[in-house]
Design an enzyme around this catalytic site. Sequence first.
Site, PDB file in Angstrom:
ATOM      1  N   GLU A 448     -50.965 -11.587 -27.958  1.00 35.06           N
ATOM      2  CA  GLU A 448     -51.820 -10.437 -28.251  1.00 35.06           C
ATOM      3  C   GLU A 448     -52.240 -10.537 -29.711  1.00 35.06           C
ATOM      4  O   GLU A 448     -51.586  -9.995 -30.590  1.00 35.06           O
ATOM      5  CB  GLU A 448     -51.052  -9.130 -28.020  1.00 35.06           C
ATOM      6  CG  GLU A 448     -50.656  -8.875 -26.576  1.00 35.06           C
ATOM      7  CD  GLU A 448     -51.733  -8.148 -25.791  1.00 35.06           C
ATOM      8  OE1 GLU A 448     -52.764  -7.777 -26.410  1.00 35.06           O
ATOM      9  OE2 GLU A 448     -51.543  -7.954 -24.586  1.00 35.06           O
TER      10      GLU A 448
HETATM   11 ZN   LIG Z   1     -55.752  -8.077 -22.401  1.00 28.94          ZN
END
Ligand SMILES: [Zn+2]
Length: 485
Positions: A448
């Site tokens: 992320e």
């Molecule tokens: Zn995502």
Amino acid sequence: MKQFVPAAAVVALQITACIAEELLPVQIRAPTPGHFSDIVANNTLDFGCRPVALPTSDGKFELQALLTRDQISWLHGEYSSDESITIQETVLDKRQTSGKAPIGTGDRFSGGSVTPSGLGTKANTASIASILNVNEINSALTGLANAYPGAFFKYNLPYTTFQGRTSVAAYTGAGADTSKYRLYLSAGMHARERGGPDNLLYWVADLLAANKSGSGLTYGSKSYTNAQVKSVLNAGIVLFPLVNPDGVVYDQSSGSLWRKNRNTRSGTSGSSIGVDLNRNFNFLWNFRKFFSSSVSPASTSPSSEAFYGTAAESEQETKNHVSVYDKFPGLRWFMDIHSAAGTILYSWGDDVNQSTDPKMNFLNATYDGKRGVTSDTVYKEYIPAADATNIKRAADAAVAGMRGVGSRSYTSQQAVGLYPTSGASDDYAFSRFWAKPGVSKVYGFTMEFGYSTNFYPTTSEFNNNIRDTNAGFMEWALTAVAVGF
Ligand SMILES: [Zn+2]
């Protein structure tokens, strides 16, 4: 009164699409992650890829969300009497429109006659001016295939998307024998997470260029030798840089923070369009059956950002993603590239890990209806201790590499984190070994990149993201090589 008419006109054009959705980044703060349990159970709210509680500098925890003004008002009302929970929204223009990296126009690779060139082979002051548009992502692959004949191979995936697009994957480093590839990276699954395909394509371009010239790579304060470049390439890299082209085309043209694909079978207007591909994989997909009724790891509602689709692997994009494992049966490590939280997530995502009871696992029907409550001991997901050690080692190495670039901090955490998910690509990757006899064991990760809820980076952030992720990929891949295949 001063009037900035021209500027205002430009801004108005750019934010028209955003106004329709009016999603504001919201920070919810509390003393412990447990304080968020009721909030994250509400699956009409948008917490990005998955809800994550990040520690703050003052010892508290922060949960990020993207909410409408109505949802924010409701949240303020719900928690007005609870002094431990604070809710703070961010001004719209700052994070969603002003100064955002533009989407490229035209084709910077001229249909593949220009070779993509990443940041690792350039000075630390070098900068890429715009995000790749969908056509450029495909011509980048053509450009690499043209520049490295016999060493970089691209191919069309078998399923055309809902809107009829052909998806393209590629492989490089281990020759033409597809059984020799060990690393698989994908990006562009959630449409709004801008820069994901760019991070992957420019990294692979760096590896190929450094390999050819005999040089190393540099990302900020992190440097890699030519021997390390060769070691990573020799592992064999499969890349699927744009999993969700329909969604990305829509997001890039609308600026609407679109996440899902564009399938209209379950809904034909507004937010009811589309399936969340990262809840559509065949891992505990039917969450109503497999999980406790007290949790919602996905949503059955087409208007939810986490809508799971009409069946496991109901979506063409998911089928394409899965088809890669069949073409490359020796894959051992998988990384799905998402934004935005600043984390590396490792298995499992359905419940807290345990390494003591192999029978307590996702295939055992005894535990159906009991999974996903992270605060209890009724169910925890089984992971062999050696696997737990290996994946943590790789996640920690990736985080250290990303921090080492020097632009910001990152953390690693188990994917279940604050809340469980079903049908996610990383869990699917790891689950195959137990669910499908005879297939190789694949470690699944989610990166992320980017700042929380900041799906549209500024140009500066976009370039930092490329350097940070590329160092992260290097460390992750080098750890994979060190662990062995
Ligand atoms: Zn995502």
